[in-house]
Design a protein around this motif. Structure first.
Motif, mmCIF file in Angstrom:
data_model
loop_
_atom_site.group_PDB
_atom_site.id
_atom_site.type_symbol
_atom_site.label_atom_id
_atom_site.label_comp_id
_atom_site.label_asym_id
_atom_site.label_seq_id
_atom_site.Cartn_x
_atom_site.Cartn_y
_atom_site.Cartn_z
ATOM 1 N N GLY A 44 0.790 -1.221 0.000
ATOM 2 C CA GLY A 44 0.000 0.000 0.000
ATOM 3 C C GLY A 44 0.817 1.262 0.000
ATOM 4 N N GLY A 45 2.128 1.165 -0.092
ATOM 5 C CA GLY A 45 2.983 2.349 -0.086
ATOM 6 C C GLY A 45 3.217 2.886 -1.479
ATOM 7 N N THR A 46 4.245 3.699 -1.593
ATOM 8 C CA THR A 46 4.600 4.313 -2.871
ATOM 9 C C THR A 46 6.002 3.878 -3.274
ATOM 10 N N VAL A 47 6.316 4.080 -4.533
ATOM 11 C CA VAL A 47 7.675 3.794 -4.994
ATOM 12 C C VAL A 47 8.570 4.968 -4.618
ATOM 13 N N GLU A 48 9.825 4.689 -4.387
ATOM 14 C CA GLU A 48 10.780 5.724 -4.005
ATOM 15 C C GLU A 48 11.008 6.673 -5.175
ATOM 16 N N THR A 49 10.992 7.969 -4.889
ATOM 17 C CA THR A 49 11.177 8.978 -5.930
ATOM 18 C C THR A 49 12.521 8.795 -6.619
ATOM 19 N N GLY A 50 12.465 8.743 -7.946
ATOM 20 C CA GLY A 50 13.680 8.605 -8.750
ATOM 21 C C GLY A 50 14.197 7.197 -8.895
ATOM 22 N N ALA A 51 13.550 6.215 -8.262
ATOM 23 C CA ALA A 51 14.024 4.828 -8.330
ATOM 24 C C ALA A 51 13.799 4.273 -9.732
ATOM 25 N N TRP A 52 14.871 3.755 -10.322
ATOM 26 C CA TRP A 52 14.781 3.171 -11.670
ATOM 27 C C TRP A 52 14.354 1.724 -11.581
ATOM 28 N N PRO A 53 13.464 1.256 -12.382
ATOM 29 C CA PRO A 53 12.608 1.950 -13.351
ATOM 30 C C PRO A 53 11.223 2.256 -12.802
ATOM 31 N N ASN A 54 10.960 1.854 -11.555
ATOM 32 C CA ASN A 54 9.589 1.924 -11.028
ATOM 33 C C ASN A 54 9.007 3.332 -10.974
ATOM 34 N N TRP A 55 9.784 4.296 -10.493
ATOM 35 C CA TRP A 55 9.255 5.648 -10.377
ATOM 36 C C TRP A 55 8.979 6.242 -11.749
ATOM 37 N N TYR A 56 9.897 6.032 -12.681
ATOM 38 C CA TYR A 56 9.723 6.554 -14.040
ATOM 39 C C TYR A 56 8.533 5.890 -14.730
ATOM 40 N N ALA A 57 8.368 4.606 -14.514
ATOM 41 C CA ALA A 57 7.213 3.893 -15.075
ATOM 42 C C ALA A 57 5.917 4.462 -14.507
ATOM 43 N N ALA A 58 5.899 4.758 -13.208
ATOM 44 C CA ALA A 58 4.700 5.302 -12.574
ATOM 45 C C ALA A 58 4.364 6.686 -13.125
ATOM 46 N N VAL A 59 5.377 7.501 -13.378
ATOM 47 C CA VAL A 59 5.142 8.826 -13.964
ATOM 48 C C VAL A 59 4.566 8.677 -15.370
ATOM 49 N N ILE A 60 5.147 7.769 -16.164
ATOM 50 C CA ILE A 60 4.615 7.515 -17.510
ATOM 51 C C ILE A 60 3.177 7.032 -17.416
ATOM 52 N N GLN A 61 2.890 6.169 -16.450
ATOM 53 C CA GLN A 61 1.530 5.654 -16.297
ATOM 54 C C GLN A 61 0.554 6.775 -15.949
ATOM 55 N N LEU A 62 0.921 7.613 -14.995
ATOM 56 C CA LEU A 62 0.009 8.674 -14.576
ATOM 57 C C LEU A 62 -0.169 9.729 -15.659
#
Length: 155
Positions: A44-62
């Motif tokens: 239920g948490g969030t991905v760490e800001t700037g973490a490759w590739p999860n954070w970038y994928a989440a930004v692309i998704q949003l």
């Protein structure tokens, strides 16, 4: 019967775009803000800001999902989103097993192909792309046709 279905095509395509964009944006919101169950694998948490590739994928998704949902820059946003899902499938899921049913990559594969379809079809009905195209066409006046260019102008 097929004529009726053909007339409905832009509207069904527009609804398809809205649903796919909304679902994709929800994945990004979950990963970035912890809403809707949060990021996968984070309880239920969030991905760490700037973490490759999860954070970038989440930004692309949003961002990509929101743009596709609104039908704004649909083809470009869908192209980036499709590529990110292809990356997710081949880098994250496919090394575990060949088939999506075995490796948990069904959502990545479906999103990848859905967005690739939108790259080629455009936004369909209800998209802001269509509103801006109509406004531009109305301001520019009637388009010049090939016949207009061939007709000599007399002085």
């Amino acid at each position: 019967m097929t004529a009726r279905l053909d007339r409905a095509q832009p509207y069904v395509l527009g609804l398809f775009r809205v649903v796919v964009g909304l679902l994709f944006a929800c994945h990004g919101a979950a990963s970035l803000f912890g809403v809707l169950g949060g990021a996968a694998g984070t309880d239920g948490g969030t991905v760490e800001t700037g973490a490759w590739p999860n954070w970038y994928a989440a930004v692309i998704q949003l961002v990509g999902g929101t743009l596709v949902l609104l039908g704004l820059g649909t083809r470009a946003a869908a192209f980036v989103a499709s590529g990110s899902m292809a990356y997710a499938y081949f880098k994250v899921h496919q090394p575990a097993a060949l088939w999506p049913m075995e490796n948990g990559g069904e959502a990545s594969a479906l999103f990848c192909w859905a967005f690739l379809l939108l790259v080629f079809t455009g936004s369909g009905a209800f998209g802001l792309d269509r509103l801006s195209a109509r406004r531009t066409a109305a301001q520019d006046g009637p388009a010049e046709t090939a016949a207009d260019r061939r007709t000599p102008v007399s002085a």
